[in-house]
Design a protein around this motif. Sequence first.
Motif, PDB file in Angstrom:
ATOM      1  N   MET A 168      45.778  59.300  44.482  1.00 13.01           N
ATOM      2  CA  MET A 168      46.804  59.842  45.340  1.00 13.01           C
ATOM      3  C   MET A 168      47.478  61.071  44.724  1.00 13.01           C
ATOM      4  N   ARG A 169      47.800  61.003  43.434  1.00 17.49           N
ATOM      5  CA  ARG A 169      48.488  62.116  42.800  1.00 17.49           C
ATOM      6  C   ARG A 169      47.643  63.375  42.808  1.00 17.49           C
ATOM      7  N   LYS A 170      46.325  63.208  42.725  1.00 15.72           N
ATOM      8  CA  LYS A 170      45.462  64.384  42.727  1.00 15.72           C
ATOM      9  C   LYS A 170      45.527  65.120  44.061  1.00 15.72           C
ATOM     10  N   ASP A 171      45.985  64.462  45.110  1.00 14.54           N
ATOM     11  CA  ASP A 171      46.088  65.072  46.431  1.00 14.54           C
ATOM     12  C   ASP A 171      47.382  65.856  46.629  1.00 14.54           C
ATOM     13  N   ILE A 172      48.315  65.700  45.714  1.00 16.06           N
ATOM     14  CA  ILE A 172      49.601  66.410  45.834  1.00 16.06           C
ATOM     15  C   ILE A 172      49.452  67.796  45.235  1.00 16.06           C
ATOM     16  N   GLU A 173      49.705  68.793  46.044  1.00 17.34           N
ATOM     17  CA  GLU A 173      49.611  70.176  45.592  1.00 17.34           C
ATOM     18  C   GLU A 173      51.015  70.691  45.306  1.00 17.34           C
ATOM     19  N   ILE A 174      51.233  71.112  44.070  1.00 14.38           N
ATOM     20  CA  ILE A 174      52.522  71.686  43.685  1.00 14.38           C
ATOM     21  C   ILE A 174      52.314  73.190  43.568  1.00 14.38           C
ATOM     22  N   PRO A 175      52.909  73.954  44.495  1.00 12.22           N
ATOM     23  CA  PRO A 175      52.676  75.399  44.478  1.00 12.22           C
ATOM     24  C   PRO A 175      53.335  76.064  43.279  1.00 12.22           C
ATOM     25  N   PHE A 220      62.609  76.542  50.144  1.00 11.47           N
ATOM     26  CA  PHE A 220      61.496  76.503  51.092  1.00 11.47           C
ATOM     27  C   PHE A 220      60.988  77.915  51.304  1.00 11.47           C
ATOM     28  N   GLU A 221      59.661  78.033  51.230  1.00 17.29           N
ATOM     29  CA  GLU A 221      58.984  79.285  51.548  1.00 17.29           C
ATOM     30  C   GLU A 221      57.878  78.940  52.534  1.00 17.29           C
ATOM     31  N   ASN A 222      57.952  79.496  53.728  1.00 15.23           N
ATOM     32  CA  ASN A 222      56.988  79.183  54.789  1.00 15.23           C
ATOM     33  C   ASN A 222      56.876  77.675  55.010  1.00 15.23           C
ATOM     34  N   ASN A 223      58.021  77.019  55.082  1.00 17.10           N
ATOM     35  CA  ASN A 223      58.122  75.576  55.331  1.00 17.10           C
ATOM     36  C   ASN A 223      57.492  74.708  54.244  1.00 17.10           C
ATOM     37  N   ARG A 224      57.276  75.258  53.056  1.00 20.16           N
ATOM     38  CA  ARG A 224      56.772  74.478  51.917  1.00 20.16           C
ATOM     39  C   ARG A 224      57.824  74.474  50.819  1.00 20.16           C
TER      40      ARG A 224
END
Length: 131
Positions: free
Chosen positions: A1-8, A95-99
Amino acid sequence: MRKDIEIPKVTGVEIAVVLETNPIDNKEDWNVYILNRKDVDLEMVVIVSQGFSDTKTTSVFRRKIDKLPANSYQKFELMQPELFALDNRFQVTFFENNRLHDKTFIFQAETIQKGFLRDIEFLGKKGILIK
């Protein structure tokens, strides 16, 4: 699951501590600015700041900026020189572009002083900048 979380990764957002003359009393003040060098607006910017060392911790200071326009900056804090002996952390969330984005900036103890002032062209002022 953690691998699916993208931290920009946060780029184009910076914090500067600037020495300025206060026009009211003609004394020097150290002001903290947030710079948005991006071509997009930042929304719901929350800045949490705190000074700390092995033996001391300051109160937590929170500031919210509803919108920081593209290619702009805003002063958000007056810094007391007594804090320069501490590490000073500024955690910026926005938030930048809703992220949601998050980045922590740390000015290490004794790095905020007149001898380290440099030109910050974006501000048109002299200060200490962390990218």
